[in-house]
Motif scaffolding. Structure first.
Motif, PDB file in Angstrom:
ATOM      1  N   TRP A  74       0.813  -1.217   0.000  1.00 15.02           N
ATOM      2  CA  TRP A  74       0.000   0.000   0.000  1.00 15.02           C
ATOM      3  C   TRP A  74       0.845   1.263   0.000  1.00 15.02           C
ATOM      4  CZ3 TRP A  74      -3.486  -1.861   4.611  1.00 15.02           C
ATOM      5  CH2 TRP A  74      -4.359  -2.845   4.146  1.00 15.02           C
ATOM      6  N   GLY A  75       2.152   1.121   0.178  1.00 14.31           N
ATOM      7  CA  GLY A  75       3.011   2.291   0.266  1.00 14.31           C
ATOM      8  C   GLY A  75       3.243   2.759   1.683  1.00 14.31           C
ATOM      9  N   GLY A  76       2.786   1.997   2.684  1.00 19.47           N
ATOM     10  CA  GLY A  76       2.969   2.350   4.085  1.00 19.47           C
ATOM     11  C   GLY A  76       1.721   2.057   4.895  1.00 19.47           C
ATOM     12  N   ARG A  77       1.835   2.213   6.216  1.00 16.94           N
ATOM     13  CA  ARG A  77       0.669   2.037   7.077  1.00 16.94           C
ATOM     14  C   ARG A  77      -0.370   3.120   6.768  1.00 16.94           C
ATOM     15  NH1 ARG A  77       4.616   1.765  11.262  1.00 16.94           N
ATOM     16  NH2 ARG A  77       4.898  -0.331  12.127  1.00 16.94           N
ATOM     17  N   PRO A  78      -1.645   2.763   6.758  1.00 16.52           N
ATOM     18  CA  PRO A  78      -2.665   3.796   6.557  1.00 16.52           C
ATOM     19  C   PRO A  78      -2.580   4.917   7.587  1.00 16.52           C
ATOM     20  CG  PRO A  78      -3.625   1.626   6.253  1.00 16.52           C
ATOM     21  CD  PRO A  78      -2.227   1.406   6.768  1.00 16.52           C
ATOM     22  N   SER A  79      -2.239   4.584   8.829  1.00 14.87           N
ATOM     23  CA  SER A  79      -2.136   5.615   9.866  1.00 14.87           C
ATOM     24  C   SER A  79      -1.010   6.599   9.563  1.00 14.87           C
ATOM     25  CB  SER A  79      -1.905   4.958  11.228  1.00 14.87           C
ATOM     26  OG  SER A  79      -0.737   4.148  11.204  1.00 14.87           O
ATOM     27  N   ASP A  80       0.150   6.075   9.152  1.00 17.09           N
ATOM     28  CA  ASP A  80       1.277   6.955   8.819  1.00 17.09           C
ATOM     29  C   ASP A  80       0.955   7.807   7.596  1.00 17.09           C
ATOM     30  OD1 ASP A  80       2.641   5.817  10.917  1.00 17.09           O
ATOM     31  OD2 ASP A  80       3.793   4.431   9.672  1.00 17.09           O
ATOM     32  N   ALA A  84       0.631  11.849   7.440  1.00 18.81           N
ATOM     33  CA  ALA A  84       1.505  12.543   6.486  1.00 18.81           C
ATOM     34  C   ALA A  84       0.717  13.387   5.497  1.00 18.81           C
ATOM     35  CB  ALA A  84       2.368  11.534   5.741  1.00 18.81           C
ATOM     36  N   GLY A  85      -0.597  13.243   5.492  1.00 22.66           N
ATOM     37  CA  GLY A  85      -1.436  14.044   4.600  1.00 22.66           C
ATOM     38  C   GLY A  85      -1.519  13.533   3.186  1.00 22.66           C
ATOM     39  N   THR A  86      -1.176  12.260   2.974  1.00 21.65           N
ATOM     40  CA  THR A  86      -1.197  11.706   1.618  1.00 21.65           C
ATOM     41  C   THR A  86      -2.478  10.939   1.300  1.00 21.65           C
ATOM     42  OG1 THR A  86      -0.030   9.720   2.377  1.00 21.65           O
ATOM     43  CG2 THR A  86       1.318  11.542   1.560  1.00 21.65           C
ATOM     44  N   LEU A  87      -3.307  10.696   2.309  1.00 21.54           N
ATOM     45  CA  LEU A  87      -4.586  10.010   2.064  1.00 21.54           C
ATOM     46  C   LEU A  87      -5.692  11.048   1.881  1.00 21.54           C
ATOM     47  CD1 LEU A  87      -4.556   6.993   4.569  1.00 21.54           C
ATOM     48  CD2 LEU A  87      -4.012   7.003   2.130  1.00 21.54           C
TER      49      LEU A  87
END
Length: 221
Positions: A74-80, A84-87
């Protein structure tokens, strides 16, 4: 008793286990010969249910072990990613920055994004408000389904060599492989969505709790 099972906590165990019980004899018909001797019908239902629960627990254990690999896909944890403002599809960047700033001010110092989310989880779990626990159950349920499909895919590949699929035509094999692959991608995407929804709910709920606590404190004059 304050704790209780969510609907999807139960399904997350029974559904994967039941699917594997049905799928294994399809891939390997000889597995039916390993069945236990005939029992009364009521007792056979108990045995099948117990076996489904056991296999479901195994699936959830494997899903937990495979979670780092899932996060990497997924490119990283959803929480991170949320902090990080990417979601941006699930949590706008300005909302992520606002929540991150409030949580950091509450904790103090310079905490990492992981520390912020763990604190947010603690605050949310203790608040008793919001839908975070339900979203977490949904995420675990879909993660279990994804692991079940991956195991089913592996079983079918093995069946092409050692099991029933060895007698199938290549057209039949490729049709099943295409179907399983499409199902794997679909549930992979749905699991990612559920992880993002859970991360968003935890952060929004933690923000509400910290705001109410701040508003309840007497101002210093």
């Amino acid at each position: 008793m304050g704790d209780k099972f969510e609907y999807y906590d139960i399904l997350g165990i029974l559904v994967p286990g039941s699917l594997l019980i049905a799928w294994i004899p399809i891939c390997f018909p000889s597995a039916r010969e390993l069945a236990v001797p005939e029992f009364p019908e009521a007792f056979a239902v108990v045995i099948c249910t117990a076996l489904a629960v056991f296999l479901g627990q195994v699936v959830q254990a494997l899903a937990s072990l495979a979670e780092p690999l899932l996060h990497r896909s997924w490119g990283g944890r959803p929480s991170d990613l949320a902090l990080a403002g990417t979601l941006t599809k699930y949590l706008p960047r300005d909302s992520a920055e606002r929540i991150k700033r409030k949580l950091a001010d509450t904790i103090g110092g310079t905490p990492s994004d992981r520390s912020l989310f763990l604190y947010a989880m603690q605050v949310t779990d203790g608040s008793g408000i919001g839908r975070a626990s339900r979203f977490n159950s949904l995420y675990a349920y879909h993660r279990g389904l994804l692991t079940t499909v991956a195991l089913g895919f592996a079983l079918f590949i093995a069946s092409m060599v050692f099991g029933a699929a060895a007698q199938w035509t290549w057209g039949q094999r490729l049709g099943v492989i295409a179907g399983l692959f499409g199902l794997l991608v679909l549930i992979w995407h749905r699991t990612r969505q559920r992880g993002c929804y859970y991360a968003r709910e935890v952060l929004l709920c933690a923000e509400r709790v910290t705001q109410s606590e701040t508003a309840g404190k007497p101002s210093k004059e």
